[in-house]
Enzyme design. Structure first.
Site, short mmCIF file in Angstrom:
data_model
loop_
_atom_site.label_atom_id
_atom_site.label_comp_id
_atom_site.label_asym_id
_atom_site.label_seq_id
_atom_site.Cartn_x
_atom_site.Cartn_y
_atom_site.Cartn_z
N ASP A 83 7.46 22.28 -24.72
CA ASP A 83 8.49 23.12 -25.35
C ASP A 83 9.03 22.44 -26.60
OD1 ASP A 83 10.34 25.30 -25.54
OD2 ASP A 83 11.88 23.97 -24.74
N ASP A 112 10.55 28.11 -32.29
CA ASP A 112 10.80 27.92 -30.86
C ASP A 112 9.62 28.43 -30.05
OD1 ASP A 112 11.93 27.47 -28.37
OD2 ASP A 112 13.22 29.23 -28.44
#
Length: 463
Positions: free
Chosen positions: A347, A147
């Site tokens: 992201d 992440d």
């Protein structure tokens, strides 16, 4: 049984995504809907990392792909996945907002929370890509999510009651000869800050917490131990030893590796060893594997289409790029450049790319004009440009290109344009909000985060 499990995973992928595996004829925008040979896919990876120097490269898989490290099935519906993705987008926007008071965004987030189960893993369902690392001495294999929107890495630890149901052995720090809890007076504990600090235990051990917008959290002891990345060993790696258990979740994942820009992330902790750069290639759901590389050689940047990368010193987690326009069918969408004034966050955990609403409206109109030969389908949650491709063997979609400062142009393939048979873009609530470039648009590209040079690069066809 292993073959049956792989077949079930493959059928899941085929039911969720059209598998467009080849161009039809000489038309680069027409794709053939074909079947997949799972065995061949899993034995012949097409991932090709760029040249590295003193780096570490790990295989990376889609969590529900044909060669997934995670044997569990998707437990959320498509609508719930998209709602979870919206929760993540809201969370990022809230972190980036200087105004922490109650806003319309918070109100909408509360509505979303009411539609999605509040278990640890709901918001984390958008984290679709996994790697395998090992923690401790002796090393204990752990399948973890990656992440770029997180700094703190964590894994589930013993003692736990009830213990998390995961595919790997739960890490037991008492069995590791190199494990050490971090003290409350240490610099590492102080660096957690108010948002991530959960105070001290009775034995003066640093406690951490990571909160998610759906109300769940992971909390436990902030610790250090040996981290093994393939043949590479990182001593004194700092991570969260999580005592929180989501007992009603079918998620089989052991934890998370943070690739954000903060001091706690894997990237920051290994910069002195591998260098201040990393890259990854996120495979399409039906593809075998991609890769994560720490320490990409800066001399290989010539292989990438590059643009400037920006950071926010007050919120160092996120990586920003200057998206300046979009082309559909080779023609720029008709919006003022000022619409893209707010920089966009790249992201890995957001699925659907978010655009300023003015830009999205112009883009979706242009895309629909190029899709008039296909029957429209009902909107799907946050996706409003959807199509009925049933009984079709080929699909032709308009080319979509992302245009960045410096003339960098990224030409997306089908898997970067469509998801769930819908255009894989959605609008923000306001033109002033930062855009989000989600993982659908990043698929099959090697995405390079050259932190040292403040540059982001994209290399097509890397996996």
């Amino acid at each position: 049984m292993a073959a049956v499990s792989k077949l079930l995973l493959l059928l899941l992928c085929l039911c969720t995504y059209h598998s467009l595996t080849a161009y039809a004829g000489d038309d680069p925008n027409r794709y053939t809907i074909g079947s997949i040979n799972t065995e061949a896919i899993c034995s012949e990876s097409k991932a090709t990392p760029s040249t590295t120097s003193a780096g570490a490269t790990l295989a990376l898989h889609h969590r529900h792909g044909p060669c997934s490290l995670d044997p569990s099935k998707e437990t959320l519906t498509t609508e719930e996945i998209l709602h979870s993705d919206q929760l993540r987008a809201r969370n990022i926007h809230r972190k980036l907002s200087a105004d922490t008071s109650s806003t319309a965004a918070d109100t909408d987030a509360e509505k979303l929370e009411a539609t999605v189960p509040t278990t640890l893993g709901t918001e984390l369902q958008t984290l679709q890509y996994l790697i395998n690392v090992s923690i401790g001495t002796p090393a204990v294999a752990q399948t973890v999510m990656i992440d770029t929107g997180s700094d703190i890495s964590w894994v589930h630890c013993k003692p736990c009651s009830p213990c998390h149901n995961q595919m790997d052995s739960i890490f037991d720090p008492s069995q590791s000869t190199t494990y050490s809890p971090i003290s409350c007076s240490s610099t590492a504990c102080v660096q957690l800050g108010n948002d991530s600090s959960a105070g001290c235990s009775s034995s003066k051990q640093c406690q951490y917490v990571v909160n998610y917008l759906d109300g769940s959290n992971t909390t436990g002891t902030y610790s250090s131990d040996t981290l093994t990345l393939g043949p590479n060993v990182v001593n004194g790696f700092q991570f969260g030893c999580s005592r929180v258990v989501a007992s009603d979740s079918d998620d089989m994942i052991a934890g998370l590796i943070g690739l954000g820009g903060g001091a706690q992330s894997l990237v920051s902790q290994t910069a002195a060893t591998f260098g201040p750069s990393f890259s990854y290639c996120l495979p399409a759901p039906q593809a075998p594997s991609g890769f994560l590389t720490l320490g990409v050689s800066t001399t290989s940047n010539s292989n990438f289409t590059t643009t400037k990368m920006f950071r926010n010193s007050e919120i160092p987690t996120f990586y920003f790029v200057p998206l300046r326009g979009i082309r559909v069918g080779g023609t720029p969408v008709d919006v003022s450049p000022s619409v893209f004034a707010a920089r966009s966050v790249v992201d890995s955990g957001t699925i659907i790319t978010r655009l300023p609403p003015t830009a999205y409206s112009a883009m979706s109109s242009a895309f629909r004009a190029g899709m008039q030969d296909y029957r429209r389908a009902e909107p799907l949650a946050i996706l409003d440009t959807c199509y009925d491709f049933s009984n079709l063997t080929t699909v032709r979609v308009p080319a979509v290109e992302l245009v960045f400062d410096g003339g960098a142009v990224i030409n997306l393939d089908y898997d970067g344009i469509m998801v769930f048979d819908c255009l894989a873009f959605a609008p923000n609530e306001d033109d002033s909000w930062p855009g989000l470039i989600g993982n659908v648009q990043q698929r099959t590209f090697e995405v390079l985060y050259d932190v040292g040079r403040s540059t982001m690069g994209f290399r097509a066809g890397a996996c």
